[in-house]
Design an enzyme around this catalytic site. Structure first.
Site, PDB file in Angstrom:
ATOM      1  N   LYS A  52      87.876  54.718  51.652  1.00 49.04           N
ATOM      2  CA  LYS A  52      87.072  53.426  51.598  1.00 49.04           C
ATOM      3  C   LYS A  52      86.266  53.019  51.359  1.00 49.04           C
ATOM      4  O   LYS A  52      85.364  54.228  51.120  1.00 49.04           O
ATOM      5  CB  LYS A  52      86.943  54.060  53.641  1.00 49.04           C
ATOM      6  CG  LYS A  52      88.708  54.137  54.806  1.00 49.04           C
ATOM      7  CD  LYS A  52      89.466  53.061  55.155  1.00 49.04           C
ATOM      8  CE  LYS A  52      90.256  52.702  55.685  1.00 49.04           C
ATOM      9  NZ  LYS A  52      90.515  51.728  56.519  1.00 49.04           N
ATOM     10  N   LYS A  60     102.834  48.773  58.986  1.00 51.62           N
ATOM     11  CA  LYS A  60     102.092  50.642  60.195  1.00 51.62           C
ATOM     12  C   LYS A  60     103.757  50.356  61.389  1.00 51.62           C
ATOM     13  O   LYS A  60     104.064  48.810  61.503  1.00 51.62           O
ATOM     14  CB  LYS A  60     100.639  49.941  60.176  1.00 51.62           C
ATOM     15  CG  LYS A  60      99.876  50.669  59.680  1.00 51.62           C
ATOM     16  CD  LYS A  60      98.267  50.004  60.491  1.00 51.62           C
ATOM     17  CE  LYS A  60      97.121  50.776  59.583  1.00 51.62           C
ATOM     18  NZ  LYS A  60      97.050  49.472  58.558  1.00 51.62           N
TER      19      LYS A  60
END
Length: 350
Positions: free
Chosen positions: A112, A220
């Protein structure tokens, strides 16, 4: 236990609904805790956990996915018994990031980055990437995720610097928010571009393909409405796919692993190793990767572990109201799509 009022009939066959609340090991995407609902039905447990910044319309696919799990929807044929998984690195210090990667056993790290363009933001991101590269060695793969944080000009300037710090990036996930900016950035830089939110939150996911905006699609299961719907979308997109999680418990992770196992081609490690970001889980064994792989198996919820993470009365009451809205949104969406199949996102009905 949640006692959802269901005038829609969508919860038929669901005999338990439990609200869970779990602290994270470190802040992730601005969150310190994660919560959701587990539904139990004839097929076992399903998970419904849209983030709280999702409205009812955006959260409806999460409910559809959880219902499919709980009812025991038949999974497509699978091509593998285990899937490769990356280690996810939050916005940690360089030393913390390196230690996390070194102990994970994974050959791929998803890092991240801040999505900020200040000198301090970029310096912290560079430090983290250099530490991850040291921990992985030259053969490891590093991908970054900016969650759409950069404007086009900032991404054009910063991404090559992060690519050098990482010793080469596998791809940059959602560096910019808009499909138009992703397409322009992809023409300007040598780093492959992956689309996540531009597919998951779009009324027209195929725009990413038409615009030439991405080299990789990040999918997802829950936000797309379940395994079958996600698989259909992957086939339509025609891009290499990375199956990722949404900070799920092992119940939600099991759906992602099932999807990854059904893909004929899986050329990238999946982002399904995120249970380690939760301080607790609900299943035994927990869906935690070993040496960079996750076995394909059903999530077996432990009554003891579930009792330990049951939400308090206040959060349960909030989910009581929210589930009523999600049920209404899902019923309305299905009715709309029954009248007009073209109203379904990418023609894929819920």
């Amino acid at each position: 236990m949640l006692r959802a009022q269901d005038p829609t009939g969508l919860l038929e066959g669901v005999d338990r609904a439990v609200v869970w609340d779990i602290a994270l090991t470190t802040r992730f995407r601005g969150l310190a805790r994660r919560d959701g609902v587990l539904l139990h039905g004839p097929g076992g447990w399903g998970e419904v956990a849209p983030f709280w910044n999702y409205g009812s319309e955006a959260g409806a696919p999460w409910l559809a996915s959880g219902l499919a799990q709980a009812r025991g929807a038949v999974a497509p044929p699978r091509y593998r018994d285990a899937v490769p998984v990356n280690v996810t690195v939050p916005e940690l210090s360089g030393s913390q990031a390196g230690k996390l990667v070194a102990t994970s056993g994974a050959g791929t790290a998803k890092v991240k980055v801040s999505g900020g363009d200040s000198a301090a933001d970029v310096a912290r991101d560079i430090e983290r990437l250099e530490a991850v590269r040291d921990a992985l060695g030259r053969s490891g793969r590093i991908r970054i995720d900016a969650n759409g944080g950069w404007e086009l000009e900032a991404a054009t300037r910063i991404l090559p610097r992060l690519d050098r710090a990482a010793g080469g990036l596998e791809y940059a996930e959602q560096p910019c928010a808009s499909v138009e900016d992703l397409a322009a950035l992809r023409r300007r830089v040598d780093v492959p571009i992956a689309a996540d939110e531009s597919i998951r939150l779009s009324r027209d996911p195929m725009e990413v393909v038409r615009s030439g905006a991405a080299d990789v699609a990040v999918l997802k299961v829950a936000p797309l409405g379940g395994v079958h719907r996600a698989l259909d979308l992957i086939e339509r997109l025609g891009l290499p796919a990375v199956v990722s999680s949404a900070l799920d418990t092992s119940v939600g992770i099991a759906a992602g692993v099932t999807l990854a196992a059904t893909l004929p081609v899986l050329g990238h490690a999946c982002g399904l190793g995120t249970v380690r970001l939760l301080r607790r889980d609900v299943a035994v064994p927990s869906a935690v990767p070993r040496q960079g792989e996750m076995p394909v198996r059903e999530a077996r919820v432990s009554s003891r572990l579930l009792d330990a993470v049951v939400a308090d009365d206040d959060l349960t009451a909030r989910w009581q109201v929210r589930m009523a809205h999600l049920l209404g949104a899902l019923r309305a969406r299905r009715e709309r799509e029954a009248r007009d199949p073209s109203a379904a996102i990418a023609g894929l009905p819920l």
